[in-house]
Enzyme design. Sequence first.
Site, short mmCIF file in Angstrom:
data_model
loop_
_atom_site.label_atom_id
_atom_site.label_comp_id
_atom_site.label_asym_id
_atom_site.label_seq_id
_atom_site.Cartn_x
_atom_site.Cartn_y
_atom_site.Cartn_z
N GLU A 1 0.83 -1.20 0.00
CA GLU A 1 0.00 0.00 0.00
C GLU A 1 0.87 1.25 0.00
O GLU A 1 0.36 2.37 0.13
CB GLU A 1 -0.93 0.02 1.21
CG GLU A 1 -0.24 0.06 2.56
CD GLU A 1 -1.21 0.28 3.71
OE1 GLU A 1 -1.61 1.44 3.92
OE2 GLU A 1 -1.58 -0.70 4.37
N CYS B 1 -3.31 -3.47 4.37
CA CYS B 1 -2.38 -4.54 4.78
C CYS B 1 -2.74 -5.91 4.23
O CYS B 1 -2.05 -6.89 4.50
CB CYS B 1 -2.34 -4.61 6.31
SG CYS B 1 -1.64 -3.15 7.06
N HIS C 1 -2.34 -10.57 11.87
CA HIS C 1 -1.85 -9.26 11.46
C HIS C 1 -1.67 -8.44 12.73
O HIS C 1 -2.56 -8.36 13.57
CB HIS C 1 -2.85 -8.58 10.54
CG HIS C 1 -2.53 -7.14 10.29
ND1 HIS C 1 -1.35 -6.74 9.71
CD2 HIS C 1 -3.20 -6.00 10.59
CE1 HIS C 1 -1.32 -5.42 9.64
NE2 HIS C 1 -2.43 -4.94 10.18
#
Length: 515
Positions: free
Chosen positions: A95, A129, A264
């Site tokens: 990103e 993400c 994550h």
Amino acid sequence: MPGSGPISCLGPWPKDVGIIALELYFPSQYVDQAELEQLDGVTAGKYTVGLGQARMGFCSDREDINSLCLTVVQRLMERNGLSYDSVGRLEVGTETIIDKSKSVKTVIMQLFEDSGNTDVEGIDTTNACYGGTAALFNAVNWVESSSWDGRYALVVAGDIAVYATGTARPTGGAGAVAMLVGPNAPLAFERGLRGTHMQHAYDFYKPDLMSEYPVVDGKLSIECYLSALDRCYSVYRNKIHAQWQREGSEERFSLDDFGFLVFHSPYCKLVQKSLARLMLNDFLSHPSPNTETGPFTGLDAFRDIKPEETYFDRDVEKAFMKASADLFEMKTKASLLISNQNGNMYTPSVYGCLASLIAQQTASQIAGQRIGVFSYGSGFAATLYSLRVTQDHTPGSSLDKLVSSLSDLKVRLDSRQKVSPAVFSENMKLREDTHHLANYVPRGSVEDLFPGTWYLTRVDDKHRREYARRPVDDDLTAAPELVRSSTAPEHIPSPVKKMPRIPAATAGPDAAVSN
């Protein structure tokens, strides 16, 4: 070549498709979070205890998303003795956008030029993400499809996570991961076992294309993350129950069926809360949980709560974090090494957690285990899936090689240079002022980079970026390898092609989710 068996694109469906090799890169410098607390004038422990963060890696203006990915790809190829013509697909999840048209993947392709291999599918994939996971799924799907030509897929996830001055800045970080995907893998994807949830929300986004900084709704981002975890876990359990029923089993799936769980990790404390959240889901879905003995002891008061009303319920959070404490120690804590010491890397975050877990186990300890992986990206997109570790942990096996290749992570982390919060802040200000400029020559020191690191040498008047690689033999007087991001590369070979100075075990990680 890596892998435990011959590769053939002919015949039956490829067996045990998954991750064969994994390489991780993080910056050579970090700031101490306790010292950052002092600079920011916040209560002691706000970042170190409240967020669970010890150190945060960061990049000077010498590094950008292209250089991070060049570094990690070349490192994986060299350490595993791979030729570039053995790769048939390369996809990048990121990103960190420095060009609205040209992909990072096309920059990496310059590493392939000497091999003559231009037949390489894949481009960049972006959704906060989650892009690295989407790229990984695409790679697995390619190997399992009629398009597969028998070569490896290479997945790269990389980002530079930076924030404006304020409460979100301590949740930054930077790094990149490269994963080699193919059949006969030591970490094989379990077919049909993916629980995905996607939904529209403005929890974290980057509408200002002139800035590296995101717009963050901290409370909403946490709610989105936890709600996605609930939904993904529910879908995953339904799918594995259906598989088990087809096999004649009526067993219930629970956290006990995961050998390990990685998440994550925007910051470590959220991961601990996430494991507790899964135990809450197990508790609420159980037809008759035992609240007298066992893990659910004393939780009867929470039997009738609604999950969607508990995202910020401190009583529920405290009770289930306590109840899941042993599971956290056994199944998840080891995965937080990189997150705790380097911070949030965005797309590579969950795979940094996977690498951290593997790095702190022996091959025999993880052989045969199911590893649950929860990937989340704001906006938002999330998946819970599982990897099955091969049973073969004999010396020289693909699993043994994978574990050995990551066993130096702690040493590599300890070899970084600590800088003061003031110097860190100066670097952030420099990036803020210059990251979008043309006719720019970076000011950061090349000597501060790890040997073998690619770095930005200049941006010309047309915003074309040029790169060089710090020699792997640590001789700064040697001519570096040069690469331009928009033209054919000039190669000035380094005199010695060997491993970087970083110790290597083999040759062959009021805050938002911030993602």
